[in-house]
Design a protein around this motif. Sequence first.
Motif, PDB file in Angstrom:
ATOM      1  N   PHE A 289      -8.730  -0.284  17.820  1.00 31.25           N
ATOM      2  CA  PHE A 289      -8.428  -0.234  16.389  1.00 31.25           C
ATOM      3  C   PHE A 289      -9.671  -0.538  15.535  1.00 31.25           C
ATOM      4  CE2 PHE A 289      -6.551  -1.782  12.365  1.00 31.25           C
ATOM      5  CZ  PHE A 289      -5.744  -0.686  12.066  1.00 31.25           C
ATOM      6  N   ASP A 290     -10.557  -1.375  16.064  1.00 32.61           N
ATOM      7  CA  ASP A 290     -11.794  -1.694  15.323  1.00 32.61           C
ATOM      8  C   ASP A 290     -12.661  -0.456  15.122  1.00 32.61           C
ATOM      9  OD1 ASP A 290     -11.180  -4.311  14.911  1.00 32.61           O
ATOM     10  OD2 ASP A 290     -12.225  -5.056  16.690  1.00 32.61           O
ATOM     11  N   ASP A 291     -12.659   0.439  16.116  1.00 34.51           N
ATOM     12  CA  ASP A 291     -13.412   1.695  15.977  1.00 34.51           C
ATOM     13  C   ASP A 291     -12.827   2.547  14.850  1.00 34.51           C
ATOM     14  OD1 ASP A 291     -14.990   0.974  18.104  1.00 34.51           O
ATOM     15  OD2 ASP A 291     -13.925   2.186  19.587  1.00 34.51           O
ATOM     16  N   TYR A 292     -11.492   2.546  14.767  1.00 32.20           N
ATOM     17  CA  TYR A 292     -10.823   3.288  13.685  1.00 32.20           C
ATOM     18  C   TYR A 292     -11.241   2.709  12.325  1.00 32.20           C
ATOM     19  CZ  TYR A 292      -6.935   3.978  10.357  1.00 32.20           C
ATOM     20  OH  TYR A 292      -6.179   4.214   9.217  1.00 32.20           O
ATOM     21  N   LEU A 293     -11.214   1.381  12.216  1.00 32.48           N
ATOM     22  CA  LEU A 293     -11.605   0.728  10.956  1.00 32.48           C
ATOM     23  C   LEU A 293     -13.071   1.019  10.622  1.00 32.48           C
ATOM     24  CD1 LEU A 293      -9.909  -2.812  11.119  1.00 32.48           C
ATOM     25  CD2 LEU A 293      -9.243  -0.880   9.694  1.00 32.48           C
ATOM     26  N   ALA A 294     -13.908   1.031  11.642  1.00 33.97           N
ATOM     27  CA  ALA A 294     -15.345   1.267  11.430  1.00 33.97           C
ATOM     28  C   ALA A 294     -15.615   2.684  10.927  1.00 33.97           C
ATOM     29  CB  ALA A 294     -16.107   1.021  12.730  1.00 33.97           C
ATOM     30  N   ALA A 295     -14.691   3.603  11.200  1.00 29.35           N
ATOM     31  CA  ALA A 295     -14.867   4.995  10.767  1.00 29.35           C
ATOM     32  C   ALA A 295     -14.497   5.189   9.291  1.00 29.35           C
ATOM     33  CB  ALA A 295     -14.010   5.917  11.634  1.00 29.35           C
ATOM     34  N   MET A 296     -13.947   4.115   8.694  1.00 27.84           N
ATOM     35  CA  MET A 296     -13.460   4.242   7.315  1.00 27.84           C
ATOM     36  C   MET A 296     -14.525   3.939   6.276  1.00 27.84           C
ATOM     37  SD  MET A 296      -9.676   2.584   7.371  1.00 27.84           S
ATOM     38  CE  MET A 296      -8.429   3.820   7.053  1.00 27.84           C
ATOM     39  N   LYS A 297     -14.346   4.538   5.109  1.00 28.77           N
ATOM     40  CA  LYS A 297     -15.183   4.174   3.965  1.00 28.77           C
ATOM     41  C   LYS A 297     -14.826   2.729   3.587  1.00 28.77           C
ATOM     42  CE  LYS A 297     -14.964   8.881   2.098  1.00 28.77           C
ATOM     43  NZ  LYS A 297     -14.222   9.719   1.157  1.00 28.77           N
ATOM     44  N   THR A 298     -15.784   2.030   3.013  1.00 30.43           N
ATOM     45  CA  THR A 298     -15.603   0.600   2.711  1.00 30.43           C
ATOM     46  C   THR A 298     -14.300   0.310   1.970  1.00 30.43           C
ATOM     47  OG1 THR A 298     -17.989   0.531   2.512  1.00 30.43           O
ATOM     48  CG2 THR A 298     -16.803  -1.412   1.765  1.00 30.43           C
ATOM     49  N   LYS A 299     -14.026   1.081   0.933  1.00 31.44           N
ATOM     50  CA  LYS A 299     -12.847   0.849   0.085  1.00 31.44           C
ATOM     51  C   LYS A 299     -11.550   0.831   0.918  1.00 31.44           C
ATOM     52  CE  LYS A 299     -10.286   3.634  -3.207  1.00 31.44           C
ATOM     53  NZ  LYS A 299     -10.322   4.860  -4.001  1.00 31.44           N
ATOM     54  N   PHE A 300     -11.451   1.743   1.879  1.00 34.72           N
ATOM     55  CA  PHE A 300     -10.220   1.852   2.672  1.00 34.72           C
ATOM     56  C   PHE A 300     -10.169   0.794   3.771  1.00 34.72           C
ATOM     57  CE2 PHE A 300     -10.679   5.938   0.601  1.00 34.72           C
ATOM     58  CZ  PHE A 300      -9.381   6.174   0.150  1.00 34.72           C
ATOM     59  N   ARG A 301     -11.346   0.407   4.243  1.00 37.70           N
ATOM     60  CA  ARG A 301     -11.394  -0.670   5.242  1.00 37.70           C
ATOM     61  C   ARG A 301     -10.967  -1.979   4.598  1.00 37.70           C
ATOM     62  NH1 ARG A 301     -15.852   0.672   7.240  1.00 37.70           N
ATOM     63  NH2 ARG A 301     -17.249  -0.739   6.140  1.00 37.70           N
ATOM     64  N   VAL A 302     -11.428  -2.194   3.365  1.00 39.32           N
ATOM     65  CA  VAL A 302     -11.048  -3.399   2.605  1.00 39.32           C
ATOM     66  C   VAL A 302      -9.528  -3.416   2.398  1.00 39.32           C
ATOM     67  CG1 VAL A 302     -11.219  -4.514   0.321  1.00 39.32           C
ATOM     68  CG2 VAL A 302     -13.292  -3.710   1.487  1.00 39.32           C
ATOM     69  N   LYS A 303      -8.988  -2.248   2.076  1.00 34.47           N
ATOM     70  CA  LYS A 303      -7.538  -2.102   1.859  1.00 34.47           C
ATOM     71  C   LYS A 303      -6.760  -2.463   3.133  1.00 34.47           C
ATOM     72  CE  LYS A 303      -4.209   1.186   0.054  1.00 34.47           C
ATOM     73  NZ  LYS A 303      -3.859   2.500  -0.371  1.00 34.47           N
ATOM     74  N   ALA A 304      -7.269  -1.980   4.273  1.00 35.21           N
ATOM     75  CA  ALA A 304      -6.612  -2.257   5.557  1.00 35.21           C
ATOM     76  C   ALA A 304      -6.658  -3.754   5.866  1.00 35.21           C
ATOM     77  CB  ALA A 304      -7.297  -1.467   6.670  1.00 35.21           C
ATOM     78  N   LYS A 305      -7.813  -4.348   5.645  1.00 34.40           N
ATOM     79  CA  LYS A 305      -7.943  -5.789   5.939  1.00 34.40           C
ATOM     80  C   LYS A 305      -7.044  -6.616   5.037  1.00 34.40           C
ATOM     81  CE  LYS A 305     -12.296  -5.696   8.395  1.00 34.40           C
ATOM     82  NZ  LYS A 305     -13.731  -5.823   8.392  1.00 34.40           N
ATOM     83  N   LYS A 306      -6.907  -6.162   3.794  1.00 31.44           N
ATOM     84  CA  LYS A 306      -6.023  -6.852   2.840  1.00 31.44           C
ATOM     85  C   LYS A 306      -4.568  -6.781   3.335  1.00 31.44           C
ATOM     86  CE  LYS A 306      -4.470  -6.926  -1.938  1.00 31.44           C
ATOM     87  NZ  LYS A 306      -4.169  -6.077  -3.100  1.00 31.44           N
ATOM     88  N   ALA A 307      -4.176  -5.608   3.852  1.00 29.98           N
ATOM     89  CA  ALA A 307      -2.803  -5.434   4.354  1.00 29.98           C
ATOM     90  C   ALA A 307      -2.547  -6.366   5.542  1.00 29.98           C
ATOM     91  CB  ALA A 307      -2.571  -3.980   4.749  1.00 29.98           C
ATOM     92  N   PHE A 308      -3.542  -6.527   6.397  1.00 29.47           N
ATOM     93  CA  PHE A 308      -3.379  -7.429   7.546  1.00 29.47           C
ATOM     94  C   PHE A 308      -3.273  -8.880   7.083  1.00 29.47           C
ATOM     95  CE2 PHE A 308      -4.557  -3.777  10.067  1.00 29.47           C
ATOM     96  CZ  PHE A 308      -3.807  -3.976  11.228  1.00 29.47           C
ATOM     97  N   LYS A 309      -4.023  -9.204   6.032  1.00 28.92           N
ATOM     98  CA  LYS A 309      -3.981 -10.560   5.471  1.00 28.92           C
ATOM     99  C   LYS A 309      -2.601 -10.835   4.869  1.00 28.92           C
ATOM    100  CE  LYS A 309      -7.670 -13.257   3.362  1.00 28.92           C
ATOM    101  NZ  LYS A 309      -8.883 -13.103   2.544  1.00 28.92           N
ATOM    102  N   GLN A 310      -2.112  -9.842   4.091  1.00 29.30           N
ATOM    103  CA  GLN A 310      -0.803 -10.012   3.439  1.00 29.30           C
ATOM    104  C   GLN A 310       0.332 -10.109   4.460  1.00 29.30           C
ATOM    105  OE1 GLN A 310      -1.705  -6.611   0.541  1.00 29.30           O
ATOM    106  NE2 GLN A 310       0.064  -7.589  -0.387  1.00 29.30           N
TER     107      GLN A 310
END
Length: 396
Positions: free
Chosen positions: A196-217
């Motif tokens: 899953f980290d490889d998937y996140l690494a393939a993302m533009k910063t804005k969308f990676r931040v969004k994903a990390k926020k969702a995991f936090k929430q």
Amino acid sequence: MICCANTNTAKFFSSIDEIPTQIWETLDCTKNSYFHPYFLKYIEKNHPEITFSYIVLVDQKNIPTAFASLTIINFELNSIKNDFEILKTIGKKLHVFPDKKPLQLLICGNPFVSGEHGIFIKQNQDKKAIIKELAESINHFVNSDKKLKKQIDAFLIKDFTKESLPITDTLKKFSYHPFSVEPNMKLQLHENWQNFDDYLAAMKTKFRVKAKKAFKQSVAIKIKDVTLENIDKMLPEMTILYEKVASNAGFNLGVFNLETYRNFKKLFGENYILKSYFLDDKLVGFVSGIINQESLDAHFVGIDYQLNREHAIYQRMLYDYIEIAIDKKLKTINFGRTASEIKSSVGAVPQDLTMYLRHQKTIKNKILKLFLQRVQPTPFQQKFPFKTLETKHEKH
């Protein structure tokens, strides 16, 4: 019950159990989960309110060439919202559809799953000829039964991808009218994504931040597998959550009975995905899906909408589907219809789907054609969350 359509023959069955094993073996279709006799049998068994029938087309030598599933449903026009409002409004005004009673709809296709899961054509067949035969067989099936002929208001053949249209447009010769429905949102998994980290690494910063926020929430959410041991206890609450989601959909051909999950779990084991989402001891969501060949197909979900925004439940579910598919080394995820924009924000792209509709009465069918041309899926803003491959190579 057997009938001849031109030189070829169609066999009709009113239950999966009536279809001889030999037919399944000859068609060689059971590797595709949607055409596994038990998959179809469990849907039939758990939905007694729906009339199921099946067509097997055979050639001159009586060798099976294709299979199609038919269902007859009571379709409540009032359940239509969003994209199809126009269909309901004009249909009632011009008396194309019955005012007081539900529409009796004969569907060729799986009413519960979006995609080409209702018609199986054996390899090396002339697909156009098969679709033509199928349309003739459906007509014969209805016209040879006076009661049925009176009962059916309209015919719906669903869901075809753009690639199939040169074949399925044969249906226009049988007075069917094509119209677009919400697309299936599909994610191609990159072969370089090992986790899953490889998937996140393939993302533009804005969308990676969004994903990390969702995991936090969603950090307080506990995710548990739904197993044959605990499913009985969980089904009632899962059903309540599913019904909330189903009532929000713009276009529902039927209400799925979640009891079917028990059978799917027994049949497919690890290949049927069922996960529950808990906050403290309260069930706030569930996901379901099937691993079919090299694809993970998301099926129904249930969500507690009151807690969804605060805990990013739905977004978390989408990432969980992705993580499962990467772990299982699959190639694609079919997220299905609805919620297209949020699905595009995790990387899914739309795969257009077309349905064909025909009214039983000729004049009403001509009117139907006029306003089906105006039916368009709700537009949405497609997101592009991934960096381009060029920038990825520059970094390496």
